[in-house]
Write an enzyme that holds these catalytic residues in place. Structure first.
Site, PDB file in Angstrom:
ATOM      1  N   HIS A 232     -21.940 134.150  76.255  1.00 55.25           N
ATOM      2  CA  HIS A 232     -22.001 133.095  75.236  1.00 55.25           C
ATOM      3  C   HIS A 232     -22.864 131.937  75.732  1.00 55.25           C
ATOM      4  CE1 HIS A 232     -20.353 130.234  72.168  1.00 55.25           C
ATOM      5  NE2 HIS A 232     -20.611 129.370  73.147  1.00 55.25           N
ATOM      6  N   GLU A 233     -22.572 131.452  76.937  1.00 60.11           N
ATOM      7  CA  GLU A 233     -23.367 130.338  77.467  1.00 60.11           C
ATOM      8  C   GLU A 233     -24.807 130.781  77.732  1.00 60.11           C
ATOM      9  OE1 GLU A 233     -22.056 127.601  77.078  1.00 60.11           O
ATOM     10  OE2 GLU A 233     -19.958 128.185  76.949  1.00 60.11           O
ATOM     11  N   HIS A 236     -26.801 130.527  74.597  1.00 63.03           N
ATOM     12  CA  HIS A 236     -27.367 129.194  74.335  1.00 63.03           C
ATOM     13  C   HIS A 236     -28.713 129.046  75.042  1.00 63.03           C
ATOM     14  CE1 HIS A 236     -24.135 127.463  72.054  1.00 63.03           C
ATOM     15  NE2 HIS A 236     -23.234 127.599  73.029  1.00 63.03           N
ATOM     16  N   GLU A 270     -23.187 127.695  67.979  1.00 61.49           N
ATOM     17  CA  GLU A 270     -22.063 128.368  68.627  1.00 61.49           C
ATOM     18  C   GLU A 270     -21.850 129.772  68.069  1.00 61.49           C
ATOM     19  OE1 GLU A 270     -20.598 127.233  71.237  1.00 61.49           O
ATOM     20  OE2 GLU A 270     -21.611 125.289  71.198  1.00 61.49           O
TER      21      GLU A 270
END
Length: 517
Positions: A232-233, A236, A270
């Site tokens: 997930h990070e 980004h 997100e």
């Protein structure tokens, strides 16, 4: 997933050995030397606790991929072991083969392999020391020729940062950049890619975050056990590279939650990161450090529309798996167009991609179950829907199909005609909303603010049975022109609430409706 802005105060200084090329190139002996290359091979694996397998988090083992390895050794017993300038990367099975030709002897008095959580594209730093994570095998002595030292694993103290490092290989290998080894086609020179820096630290408060200002990830404690959090990070960071180093500006995003409204920009950023992680791991959820998880499926406690990151993430996953044959086409499109919202992505980027990505009925059908509606007007299509403004609940009647019954919210049950509603056009550009009872009843507004909404037999002259439908954030705003009031829910709990007409507030999710098929 909490945004955390931290910047180390020291500048990382790479040792001279780290600056050398990454290809495993044996040194060539001088013409006077009779020595042959000494080659060390083997496999690097690591153990980790798998949050993806639940709260028990069993220990699993994986190969360490694309990690820097180098030989550390000495030709003579009187020499101090040092870097031998034999450097390479592990392959996708964790294997390596490094060769060095002695210059003063025909063997190596001692040799070991140093393993780094480092390559030219991403690397992991120990935040407490500001040094790259590394580990070294035990030395072996008096080595000539070829030696395979078998499977070795880094020390348990470094297993979590090596898990972070290896997991990011999954993201990089699916980056959809055919022009270079860099993270996106924005960078075409493989020797000058922008690397992802990950700062690691042990902590009793596990969390992971990404700082878009300096392209840095931060992972602490047990957050390293969940590959969903790592990817997930990393997602980004990937968006940042797709956007040419300019992450989209987000609002109302310091605290954000999968099932709840934040903002259009936050939900897009997100939701994209959520979807990237889940797509690469083959599921439709986010896994927390303790092994609990949340699925991207609209239901109890959820809110509606494209300001909810779970709705955006779930829609992306269904588009990638059910329409686009993967996420690669989206990644390619985002290198030329940089939307700030999911609406911009769907309604502008997709149709103008090369080749275009569908925004037709097949694509719209993937959004609808996630309470996002960018499609044509509902009036006149003959389809029955359940109306919800959150919580997985649906509009129905208190007394089944009795005329005059009060309209409430209750648990969704698509088999009940009193919960099924269709939109029919009136001659004056308004609509009537009629249920699926044997004797159909029409949604009827109260005559004053806060009055209950009822369902009554249709009357063509009844102005309280006329509604206008406006769309915003993928949801419906239902207004009765006679009163100017909108459909809302008064006193909604987890299981019920009474429908009323009231003043439009402009931001109340209880006044935003989704029509679920």
């Amino acid at each position: 997933m909490t945004i955390r802005l931290r910047r180390p105060s020291r500048v990382i200084a790479l040792a001279t050995a780290l600056l050398c090329g990454l290809a495993a190139v044996p040194l060539t002996a001088s013409a006077a030397s009779a020595a042959s290359p000494v080659c060390i091979s083997g496999t690097i694996q690591y153990d980790y606790q798998s949050a993806e397998e639940g709260t028990a988090k069993p220990t699993r083992t994986k190969p360490l991929r694309k990690a820097r390895v180098e030989l550390i050794g000495a030709e003579k017993s009187t020499d101090t072991p040092h870097a031998l300038n034999a450097v390479g990367l592990t392959d996708t099975s964790g294997n390596y083969n490094l060769c060095y030709t002695p210059t003063t002897t025909t063997s190596l008095s001692s040799v070991s392999v140093k393993v780094w959580a480092y390559n030219n594209l991403w690397r992991v730093v120990d935040e407490s020391t500001n040094k790259y994570i590394a580990w070294q095998t035990a030395a072996i002595s008096d080595v000539t020729g070829n030696r395979n030292i078998g499977v070795v694993k880094p020390a348990a103290s470094t297993s979590r940062p090596f898990h972070i490092f290896d997991t990011l290989f999954t993201l990089w290998s699916n980056r959809a950049n055919p022009t270079s080894e860099c993270w996106s086609a924005q960078e075409s020179d493989s020797s000058a890619c922008s690397p992802l820096m990950v700062y690691w630290g042990e902590s009793t408060s596990p969390n992971a975050s990404y700082d878009g200002y300096d392209n840095r990830m931060y992972v602490y404690g047990a957050a390293a056990d969940t590959e969903h959090a790592i990817l997930h990070e990393g997602g980004h960071f990937l968006m940042n590279r797709l956007y040419g180093g300019k992450s989209p500006l987000v609002q109302n995003c310091r605290q954000h939650f999968v099932p709840w409204v934040s903002s259009e920009t936050c939900a897009w950023s997100e939701g994209f990161a959520d979807a990237v992680a889940a797509y690469l791991l083959g599921d439709s959820r986010y896994v927390h450090p303790d092994g609990t998880s949340e699925r991207f499926t609209y239901g109890a406690s959820w809110q509606v529309g494209d300001q909810v990151q779970g709705n955006v993430g779930g829609s992306l996953l269904d588009l990638w798996r059910g329409v686009d044959n993967g996420m690669a086409k989206t990644l390619t499109a985002l290198t030329t167009q940089r939307p700030d919202t999911f609406s911009g992505y769907f309604n502008t980027v997709r149709p103008s991609a090369n080749p275009p990505l569908s925004t037709g009925a097949d694509a719209l059908s993937k959004l609808a179950p996630h309470t996002i509606d960018y499609g044509p007007a509902l009036a006149g299509n003959g389809t029955y829907y359940t109306l919800t403004d959150g919580g997985g609940l649906a509009v129905e009647l208190t007394n089944s199909c009795t005329s005059g019954s009060t309209v409430v919210l209750a648990a969704r049950d698509t088999s009940r005609g009193s919960q099924r509603w269709k939109f029919d056009a009136n001659p004056d550009a308004t609509v009537r909303i009629t249920n699926g009872c044997a004797q159909p009843l029409t949604l009827t507004a109260g005559t004053d603010v806060g009055n209950p909404v009822t369902a009554q037999a249709f009357g063509s002259a009844n102005a309280y049975q006329k509604w206008t439908v406006a769309k915003a954030n993928g949801t419906l705003k239902l207004t009765n022109p006679q009163t100017g009031f909108v459909l809302d829910i008064n006193g909604k709990t987890i299981s019920a609430g009474t429908a009323v007409t009231t003043v439009w507030s402009g931001n109340a999710n209880s006044q935003s409706w989704a029509a679920l098929p």
